[in-house]
Structures are given as C-alpha cells and as structure tokens.
Design a protein around this motif. Structure first.
Motif, PDB file in Angstrom:
ATOM      1  N   VAL A  33       0.836  -1.207   0.000  1.00 33.24           N
ATOM      2  CA  VAL A  33       0.000   0.000   0.000  1.00 33.24           C
ATOM      3  C   VAL A  33       0.870   1.256   0.000  1.00 33.24           C
ATOM      4  O   VAL A  33       2.066   1.202   0.283  1.00 33.24           O
ATOM      5  CB  VAL A  33      -0.919   0.050   1.242  1.00 33.24           C
ATOM      6  CG1 VAL A  33      -1.953  -1.052   1.206  1.00 33.24           C
ATOM      7  CG2 VAL A  33      -0.102   0.001   2.528  1.00 33.24           C
ATOM      8  N   ARG A  34       0.215   2.356  -0.340  1.00 31.90           N
ATOM      9  CA  ARG A  34       0.787   3.679  -0.130  1.00 31.90           C
ATOM     10  C   ARG A  34      -0.001   4.340   0.990  1.00 31.90           C
ATOM     11  O   ARG A  34      -1.223   4.265   1.022  1.00 31.90           O
ATOM     12  CB  ARG A  34       0.717   4.529  -1.403  1.00 31.90           C
ATOM     13  CG  ARG A  34       1.755   4.125  -2.455  1.00 31.90           C
ATOM     14  CD  ARG A  34       1.747   5.098  -3.622  1.00 31.90           C
ATOM     15  NE  ARG A  34       2.811   4.815  -4.566  1.00 31.90           N
ATOM     16  CZ  ARG A  34       4.058   5.276  -4.456  1.00 31.90           C
ATOM     17  NH1 ARG A  34       4.371   6.049  -3.424  1.00 31.90           N
ATOM     18  NH2 ARG A  34       4.971   4.985  -5.350  1.00 31.90           N
ATOM     19  N   VAL A  35       0.714   4.993   1.904  1.00 34.27           N
ATOM     20  CA  VAL A  35       0.088   5.571   3.093  1.00 34.27           C
ATOM     21  C   VAL A  35      -0.012   7.087   2.947  1.00 34.27           C
ATOM     22  O   VAL A  35       0.951   7.744   2.549  1.00 34.27           O
ATOM     23  CB  VAL A  35       0.898   5.225   4.364  1.00 34.27           C
ATOM     24  CG1 VAL A  35       0.141   5.670   5.599  1.00 34.27           C
ATOM     25  CG2 VAL A  35       1.219   3.750   4.412  1.00 34.27           C
ATOM     26  N   HIS A  36      -1.187   7.606   3.253  1.00 38.05           N
ATOM     27  CA  HIS A  36      -1.407   9.054   3.245  1.00 38.05           C
ATOM     28  C   HIS A  36      -2.075   9.460   4.553  1.00 38.05           C
ATOM     29  O   HIS A  36      -2.983   8.784   5.026  1.00 38.05           O
ATOM     30  CB  HIS A  36      -2.303   9.462   2.063  1.00 38.05           C
ATOM     31  CG  HIS A  36      -1.729   9.147   0.719  1.00 38.05           C
ATOM     32  ND1 HIS A  36      -0.914  10.015   0.025  1.00 38.05           N
ATOM     33  CD2 HIS A  36      -1.840   8.032  -0.051  1.00 38.05           C
ATOM     34  CE1 HIS A  36      -0.553   9.457  -1.122  1.00 38.05           C
ATOM     35  NE2 HIS A  36      -1.107   8.256  -1.193  1.00 38.05           N
ATOM     36  N   SER A  37      -1.611  10.550   5.124  1.00 36.45           N
ATOM     37  CA  SER A  37      -2.297  11.096   6.299  1.00 36.45           C
ATOM     38  C   SER A  37      -3.349  12.096   5.825  1.00 36.45           C
ATOM     39  O   SER A  37      -3.218  12.693   4.754  1.00 36.45           O
ATOM     40  CB  SER A  37      -1.307  11.780   7.243  1.00 36.45           C
ATOM     41  OG  SER A  37      -0.672  12.860   6.595  1.00 36.45           O
ATOM     42  N   TYR A  38      -4.412  12.264   6.608  1.00 36.71           N
ATOM     43  CA  TYR A  38      -5.459  13.207   6.235  1.00 36.71           C
ATOM     44  C   TYR A  38      -5.967  13.924   7.468  1.00 36.71           C
ATOM     45  O   TYR A  38      -5.821  13.460   8.597  1.00 36.71           O
ATOM     46  CB  TYR A  38      -6.615  12.487   5.523  1.00 36.71           C
ATOM     47  CG  TYR A  38      -7.424  11.590   6.426  1.00 36.71           C
ATOM     48  CD1 TYR A  38      -8.528  12.077   7.124  1.00 36.71           C
ATOM     49  CD2 TYR A  38      -7.082  10.253   6.604  1.00 36.71           C
ATOM     50  CE1 TYR A  38      -9.262  11.267   7.963  1.00 36.71           C
ATOM     51  CE2 TYR A  38      -7.810   9.429   7.446  1.00 36.71           C
ATOM     52  CZ  TYR A  38      -8.904   9.943   8.118  1.00 36.71           C
ATOM     53  OH  TYR A  38      -9.624   9.132   8.964  1.00 36.71           O
ATOM     54  N   ASN A  39      -6.566  15.080   7.236  1.00 42.35           N
ATOM     55  CA  ASN A  39      -7.183  15.856   8.302  1.00 42.35           C
ATOM     56  C   ASN A  39      -8.424  16.538   7.741  1.00 42.35           C
ATOM     57  O   ASN A  39      -8.362  17.201   6.709  1.00 42.35           O
ATOM     58  CB  ASN A  39      -6.217  16.901   8.855  1.00 42.35           C
ATOM     59  CG  ASN A  39      -6.836  17.719   9.974  1.00 42.35           C
ATOM     60  OD1 ASN A  39      -7.475  18.735   9.723  1.00 42.35           O
ATOM     61  ND2 ASN A  39      -6.652  17.285  11.203  1.00 42.35           N
ATOM     62  N   ILE A  40      -9.554  16.351   8.415  1.00 45.05           N
ATOM     63  CA  ILE A  40     -10.815  16.949   7.975  1.00 45.05           C
ATOM     64  C   ILE A  40     -11.265  17.944   9.030  1.00 45.05           C
ATOM     65  O   ILE A  40     -11.502  17.574  10.187  1.00 45.05           O
ATOM     66  CB  ILE A  40     -11.903  15.875   7.775  1.00 45.05           C
ATOM     67  CG1 ILE A  40     -11.452  14.848   6.730  1.00 45.05           C
ATOM     68  CG2 ILE A  40     -13.225  16.519   7.365  1.00 45.05           C
ATOM     69  CD1 ILE A  40     -12.370  13.657   6.615  1.00 45.05           C
ATOM     70  N   GLU A  41     -11.360  19.204   8.633  1.00 46.35           N
ATOM     71  CA  GLU A  41     -11.863  20.224   9.545  1.00 46.35           C
ATOM     72  C   GLU A  41     -13.375  20.305   9.388  1.00 46.35           C
ATOM     73  O   GLU A  41     -13.886  20.505   8.295  1.00 46.35           O
ATOM     74  CB  GLU A  41     -11.213  21.579   9.241  1.00 46.35           C
ATOM     75  CG  GLU A  41      -9.716  21.611   9.508  1.00 46.35           C
ATOM     76  CD  GLU A  41      -9.130  22.995   9.310  1.00 46.35           C
ATOM     77  OE1 GLU A  41      -9.926  23.941   9.084  1.00 46.35           O
ATOM     78  OE2 GLU A  41      -7.900  23.138   9.391  1.00 46.35           O
ATOM     79  N   LEU A  42     -14.088  20.164  10.495  1.00 44.80           N
ATOM     80  CA  LEU A  42     -15.541  20.196  10.450  1.00 44.80           C
ATOM     81  C   LEU A  42     -16.049  21.618  10.211  1.00 44.80           C
ATOM     82  O   LEU A  42     -15.414  22.595  10.613  1.00 44.80           O
ATOM     83  CB  LEU A  42     -16.113  19.643  11.749  1.00 44.80           C
ATOM     84  CG  LEU A  42     -15.684  18.208  12.091  1.00 44.80           C
ATOM     85  CD1 LEU A  42     -16.305  17.779  13.410  1.00 44.80           C
ATOM     86  CD2 LEU A  42     -16.091  17.245  10.993  1.00 44.80           C
ATOM     87  N   ASP A  43     -17.192  21.716   9.538  1.00 41.42           N
ATOM     88  CA  ASP A  43     -17.755  23.031   9.220  1.00 41.42           C
ATOM     89  C   ASP A  43     -18.166  23.794  10.469  1.00 41.42           C
ATOM     90  O   ASP A  43     -18.099  25.006  10.525  1.00 41.42           O
ATOM     91  CB  ASP A  43     -18.971  22.869   8.292  1.00 41.42           C
ATOM     92  CG  ASP A  43     -18.566  22.364   6.916  1.00 41.42           C
ATOM     93  OD1 ASP A  43     -17.415  22.610   6.525  1.00 41.42           O
ATOM     94  OD2 ASP A  43     -19.399  21.723   6.246  1.00 41.42           O
ATOM     95  N   GLN A  44     -18.607  23.062  11.488  1.00 37.70           N
ATOM     96  CA  GLN A  44     -19.005  23.732  12.722  1.00 37.70           C
ATOM     97  C   GLN A  44     -18.427  22.972  13.907  1.00 37.70           C
ATOM     98  O   GLN A  44     -18.185  21.776  13.842  1.00 37.70           O
ATOM     99  CB  GLN A  44     -20.527  23.797  12.840  1.00 37.70           C
ATOM    100  CG  GLN A  44     -21.200  22.435  12.950  1.00 37.70           C
ATOM    101  CD  GLN A  44     -22.712  22.561  13.027  1.00 37.70           C
ATOM    102  OE1 GLN A  44     -23.308  23.228  12.198  1.00 37.70           O
ATOM    103  NE2 GLN A  44     -23.308  21.947  14.019  1.00 37.70           N
ATOM    104  N   CYS A  45     -18.189  23.689  14.969  1.00 34.67           N
ATOM    105  CA  CYS A  45     -17.582  23.087  16.156  1.00 34.67           C
ATOM    106  C   CYS A  45     -18.569  22.156  16.845  1.00 34.67           C
ATOM    107  O   CYS A  45     -19.737  22.499  17.030  1.00 34.67           O
ATOM    108  CB  CYS A  45     -17.132  24.180  17.122  1.00 34.67           C
ATOM    109  SG  CYS A  45     -16.465  23.552  18.673  1.00 34.67           S
TER     110      CYS A  45
END
Length: 211
Positions: A134-146
């Motif tokens: 596999v190839r590994v990727h890190s991700y980060n998702i910022e939510l639209d509201q807290c």
C-alpha cells in the motif's frame, strides 16, 4: 510512503453471550436490554523499512490490562514486535462487557479468556505473505461547525450545596479538538484498502436530536 499492511476485524462476542455492560451508573444493564450483541477487535499491522507497527482497537469502554499484557506478550514473542511499536485504543463504547476498571469490580474471566485465545489464534495464523502492498497518506478533515465536547468541567454543584464537583457539562469556552484525522492506505490499484479514524471522545448531546 510505501508499506505493507495486514488487517483483521474480529467479532469477540460469542453468539448468545449475555454480559453486564460497562460504564452505566448502577451497572445493572446487560447486552440483552441495551446495545447490539456485537463487539469487534480490530488489528492493523504495518511494515515499513523492516519495522513493524501495530494498531489494535477494541470495542470497549477503555483498553483493560487483562488484554493489554497478553496482547503485547503474544506480539513480542510470536512476531518480535517491540512493545513501543504497539498502539492500543478503545472506541469507548458503553455497550461492551465490564472488564473491571477498578480492582473491586467483577471481571468476566470466561470472556477475557475467550478474547485472549482468539487474538493468539490469529497471531499464530499470521503470515507476511498475506500482507497487502500500500501507499500511506495522512489526512485531516476540519468540520464546518464546532462540535461541543465534554471536558468534565470542575464547577460548583447546586445539588451538593455549591461544593466543587466534576460535572459532565458541555464545554463552550475552552479549546476543542474536533477535527477528524488518521491514515488512509491505498493498494496498488489505487483503491482504498484501509482507513484509521481518530476523533475526540465524549461528545455531548445539546438536544435530543443534535450531537
């Protein structure tokens, strides 16, 4: 980053198994009246540049020592993985068995032996030839509201004559870690093979319909 992974999701609740659930106030509820009769153990093993790292997640309120010590010993002895390369986590479900957070609590020895045996059997059957490139990727998702997170604020409790007490109240003032992040693993065809998800625990219901 190129790596090889091996993963497994295992249902650790025997069919028809009845147990007392963990984390409820009086702890008298069992899985026949609350929750679903399924708890999973998830194992993700990653090999990169001849170094093994293992992520283990269990559907439980926390990761109990009765599993931690056995799992680490098995991984160290059978696959020669260093303890510092073993990451343990729990989903913090309140619909899992009671494992004895405090020494005075009852530990279900039959279920503990069942889970430890299952884990050892899967490690006995582990074969590097079954790993997926596999190839590994890190991700980060910022939510639209807290999303408000329960930080167990230390306040004065009116029910206890205003004595200082730890209350399970929403945190509207302190910083909140509410991003979703993790690792995504894509196979040689470019398809998503596996994904890890990290999210802050203890969300609070502001109303009955909105998290």
């Amino acid at each position: 980053m190129k790596s090889n992974i091996w993963y497994k999701t295992i249902d650790i609740m025997p069919y028809g198994y009845e147990c007392r659930l963990s984390g409820f106030g009086n702890r008298k509820h069992n899985n026949e009246t609350l929750g679903i009769n399924e708890c999973n153990l998830r194992i993700l093993m990653i090999n990169s540049e001849e170094t093994w790292v293992v992520f283990i997640s269990i559907d439980a309120l926390y990761f109990p020592l009765v599993f931690r010590n056995t799992f680490i010993r098995i991984l160290e002895n059978k696959i020669h993985i260093k303890p510092e390369n073993i990451i343990l986590t729990a989903t913090h479900t309140h619909s899992g068995p009671q494992y004895g957070f405090f020494e005075s609590e009852i530990i279900d020895d039959i279920h503990v032996k069942h889970v430890n045996k299952i884990f050892e059997q899967h490690m006995d059957n582990f074969n590097e030839k079954n790993c997926v490139p596999v190839r590994v990727h890190s991700y980060n998702i910022e939510l639209d509201q807290c999303i408000t997170v329960n930080r167990r604020r230390y306040l004065r409790n009116i029910k206890k004559l205003f004595r200082k007490d730890t209350l399970a109240l929403p945190n509207y003032s302190s910083p909140v870690e509410d991003d979703i992040n993790g690792l995504a693993f894509y196979n040689e065809k470019g398809d998503l093979e596996y994904i890890t998800i990290s999210y802050a625990s203890h969300p609070v219901f502001n109303t009955s319909s909105k998290l």
